[in-house]
Scaffold this motif. Sequence first.
Motif, PDB file in Angstrom:
ATOM      1  N   UNK A 187       0.818  -1.210   0.000  1.00 48.31           N
ATOM      2  CA  UNK A 187       0.000   0.000   0.000  1.00 48.31           C
ATOM      3  C   UNK A 187       0.856   1.266   0.000  1.00 48.31           C
ATOM      4  N   UNK A 188       2.150   1.111   0.245  1.00 49.50           N
ATOM      5  CA  UNK A 188       3.065   2.265   0.152  1.00 49.50           C
ATOM      6  C   UNK A 188       3.462   2.547  -1.296  1.00 49.50           C
ATOM      7  N   UNK A 189       3.149   1.610  -2.173  1.00 50.72           N
ATOM      8  CA  UNK A 189       3.488   1.765  -3.581  1.00 50.72           C
ATOM      9  C   UNK A 189       2.438   2.666  -4.244  1.00 50.72           C
ATOM     10  N   UNK A 190       2.872   3.813  -4.719  1.00 51.87           N
ATOM     11  CA  UNK A 190       1.930   4.798  -5.270  1.00 51.87           C
ATOM     12  C   UNK A 190       1.215   4.281  -6.512  1.00 51.87           C
ATOM     13  N   UNK A 191       1.908   3.517  -7.323  1.00 52.76           N
ATOM     14  CA  UNK A 191       1.270   2.996  -8.533  1.00 52.76           C
ATOM     15  C   UNK A 191       0.234   1.933  -8.196  1.00 52.76           C
ATOM     16  N   UNK A 192       0.477   1.194  -7.125  1.00 52.00           N
ATOM     17  CA  UNK A 192      -0.532   0.222  -6.685  1.00 52.00           C
ATOM     18  C   UNK A 192      -1.783   0.954  -6.202  1.00 52.00           C
ATOM     19  N   UNK A 193      -1.585   2.021  -5.421  1.00 48.70           N
ATOM     20  CA  UNK A 193      -2.718   2.825  -4.950  1.00 48.70           C
ATOM     21  C   UNK A 193      -3.445   3.466  -6.125  1.00 48.70           C
ATOM     22  N   UNK A 194      -2.674   3.895  -7.136  1.00 49.43           N
ATOM     23  CA  UNK A 194      -3.301   4.464  -8.325  1.00 49.43           C
ATOM     24  C   UNK A 194      -4.151   3.418  -9.038  1.00 49.43           C
ATOM     25  N   UNK A 195      -3.649   2.167  -9.099  1.00 47.22           N
ATOM     26  CA  UNK A 195      -4.414   1.081  -9.730  1.00 47.22           C
ATOM     27  C   UNK A 195      -5.732   0.852  -8.992  1.00 47.22           C
ATOM     28  N   UNK A 196      -5.683   0.909  -7.660  1.00 46.20           N
ATOM     29  CA  UNK A 196      -6.912   0.750  -6.859  1.00 46.20           C
ATOM     30  C   UNK A 196      -7.882   1.891  -7.159  1.00 46.20           C
TER      31      UNK A 196
END
Length: 563
Positions: A187-196
């Motif tokens: 969840x610290x990964x910004x691109x993962x949060x962007x994907x969500x």
Amino acid sequence: MDFYKSLTAKKLFFIFSFLCLFINLLQSYYTEILGDEAYYYLYSKYLAWGYYDHPPMIAWLIGLSSIFFDGNLGVRFVTVFLQLATLGLIWLQLDKSKETEKQTVVHFFLISSSLVMFIVYGFITTPDAPLLFFTALFLYTYKQFLEKSISWNHTFLMAIALAGMVYSKYQSVLVIGFVLFSNISILKNRKFLLAILVAIILTIPHIHWQYQNDFPSLKYHLIGRQENFRWLFLLEYIPNQLLAFNPFTLIAVVYVLYKYRAVDKFEKALYYLIIGFILFFAIMTLRGHAQPQWTVAASIPMIILLHQKMKTDIWLRKYAYKYIGGSLILIFIARILLVTNLIPEQFEFSGKQKYYEAIDKIAGTKPVIFVGSYRYPALYTFFTGKKSISVASTIRGNHQFEIWKFEKDFYDKPTFVVGNIPGKSNILIVNNQKINGFFVDSIQTTESLAIKYVLKNKIIKKGNEIKIDFTIANNLNHRINFYHTDFNVRIHLILINKYGEIYDIEGQSKNNLTILAFNQKIENEITFKIPDVEAGKYTLALGCSSTFGTTLNSEIEEITILN
């Protein structure tokens, strides 16, 4: 043997893939359509952003299949190719080191072909088929997030996978949740949060549909399916899972989970998914029956994990060749039986078409209404092409027909009613098919009546009378005749105890109800006598009873009944 030696791993992979595709196409063409598939087929005829009990992906897939074919392939064609794509995505996630390339191919297809429910969704079309595909895509992109510098392409694919899972089946929340629990730091990964975030935006149309329709899916899955605990639910769970995954394969999975620890974050996610799904639905047996296929998403981590460990574990490899490989013979025999008439008709893999065609012959040009499961009118429509409905009740439950409200098309028309209604139904025999039913000049249903009531006392003694002030409104564009010749209507009290047993009690209205016009509201008072039941907590509601049964027409209240 010389032919096998002459093959490259790439050619062997394509041969196995083609065999899977060919067998699934044959299976999907010759295996008679199932009731749930016919229900989803109806979805595809009325495309929307959501449905009473499922998200819309299954309707879109069948709609796409129906562009190319009619009949069975019109429902299943895309599903066959979707599993091929699922296998391809799983293949891309495998670590192919420490074994020969051809050995990798053999192990992969040995394991994937042994998981019963996984292969079933290669030719049977249910929401589980797209769920498996998008779960495989999600795990593929998640592995890329862990192993490589993340490109925008991977971020976009992750968003598509997340949204695709949600649009396929609500169990997707568990897939996402268990992976997150295994690696909160993602969840610290910004691109993962962007994907969500992108996935949430993509699912807004479905969320809006749920809001517009008062969240029927949420109510159905969290409340409507709840039952009181029975030991049978728990005791049948493990045997059902053994059959769903193949007992020999599941034993191998348990062996791996017990013997080995996860070596990296991706493998940890696989462990969390397998253990999480099995344990979660074991716990869910405390609130009702857990259907075997609800854990099918765990098939994908099982395939990956077993493949990884077979590379170095000699015992596991020998076990897989002997027992898992041997089970493929039984699976192949079962698949042959599915396309024959050798399986008894009560298992619903054959005999349905002639039954519904017999009903159509009896009804002639008259519309048909079914008393019972939502599958009945769906199958009737699939085999005859004619619109039909099923009428819900407190016993039979609600379904998508509640939202479609097809019954408005049946009013003021002579109709054939299929169902065993004491005092009305007759047994009709056509082409050796026994049909329970009766003809009526017109029908009326009570699902669209809305009752609001005031419960003055929530603690009541059994045997006492209870008076309830209520307002009844007609929301259907047709009047309701409480003294209809065949479908007279009465107000009932519905009590449900902690065991899920339903008490259906007729009341006595203060003022006689006769006609309720469209959009009309009538205020009244009704008296019920509380039956001699076990003291304790009960769920109370008001409903409308007719020949079709009693429908739930009000909000529920919790009451206490005393001795």
